[in-house]
Design a protein around this motif. Sequence first.
Motif, short mmCIF file in Angstrom:
data_model
loop_
_atom_site.label_atom_id
_atom_site.label_comp_id
_atom_site.label_asym_id
_atom_site.label_seq_id
_atom_site.Cartn_x
_atom_site.Cartn_y
_atom_site.Cartn_z
N VAL A 12 -20.09 -0.48 -7.12
CA VAL A 12 -19.40 0.64 -6.47
C VAL A 12 -19.53 0.51 -4.94
N GLY A 13 -20.69 0.13 -4.46
CA GLY A 13 -20.90 -0.06 -3.03
C GLY A 13 -20.04 -1.19 -2.47
N ALA A 14 -19.94 -2.28 -3.20
CA ALA A 14 -19.11 -3.40 -2.76
C ALA A 14 -17.64 -3.00 -2.72
N LEU A 15 -17.20 -2.26 -3.76
CA LEU A 15 -15.81 -1.80 -3.79
C LEU A 15 -15.52 -0.83 -2.65
N ALA A 16 -16.47 0.05 -2.36
CA ALA A 16 -16.28 1.00 -1.25
C ALA A 16 -16.21 0.26 0.08
N ALA A 20 -13.02 0.24 2.55
CA ALA A 20 -13.13 0.66 3.96
C ALA A 20 -12.62 -0.44 4.88
N LEU A 21 -12.90 -1.70 4.56
CA LEU A 21 -12.42 -2.82 5.36
C LEU A 21 -10.90 -2.89 5.31
N ALA A 22 -10.33 -2.70 4.13
CA ALA A 22 -8.87 -2.74 3.98
C ALA A 22 -8.21 -1.63 4.79
N VAL A 23 -8.77 -0.44 4.75
CA VAL A 23 -8.22 0.69 5.52
C VAL A 23 -8.31 0.41 7.02
N ALA A 24 -9.43 -0.14 7.46
CA ALA A 24 -9.59 -0.45 8.88
C ALA A 24 -8.58 -1.50 9.33
N LYS A 29 -3.54 -2.90 12.23
CA LYS A 29 -2.19 -3.47 12.21
C LYS A 29 -1.16 -2.43 12.64
N LYS A 30 -1.30 -1.19 12.19
CA LYS A 30 -0.38 -0.12 12.54
C LYS A 30 -0.44 0.17 14.04
N ARG A 31 -1.66 0.20 14.62
CA ARG A 31 -1.81 0.43 16.06
C ARG A 31 -1.15 -0.68 16.86
N GLU A 32 -1.32 -1.93 16.40
CA GLU A 32 -0.70 -3.05 17.08
C GLU A 32 0.82 -2.97 17.03
N GLU A 33 1.38 -2.55 15.89
CA GLU A 33 2.83 -2.39 15.76
C GLU A 33 3.34 -1.31 16.71
N ILE A 34 2.62 -0.19 16.78
CA ILE A 34 3.03 0.90 17.66
C ILE A 34 2.96 0.45 19.11
N TYR A 35 1.90 -0.26 19.48
CA TYR A 35 1.76 -0.76 20.85
C TYR A 35 2.88 -1.72 21.18
#
Length: 96
Positions: A12-16, A20-24, A29-35
């Motif tokens: 469960v810890g590894a999946l979390a 979290a890494l995927a969300v980050a 990527k979204k911030r870079e696209e907006i910039y």
Amino acid sequence: MKKELGYGVALVGALAGAGALAVALMRKKKREEIYHEAELKAMNELDEMMNESSEDTLDCDTCCCAEACAEACAETAPQEEETQETEETPEPPMAF
């Protein structure tokens, strides 16, 4: 039983952590696209402003008052030459 519970908690810890890494990474990527989009928009606006300012300059070839246009160009030309001459003269070295 404790061993299985320990593996479950570790899983469960590894999946979390992976989640979290995927969300980050998605947020980055979204911030870079907006910039990038903002940068392109700013460059387009700058190009438009440059085009507008170049259209506002005097066009002596198509001007109906060519004499006035030539006089205006003649008045600004000597002033530009004088400023270039003063900028190009080197200053003498200072003695201590």
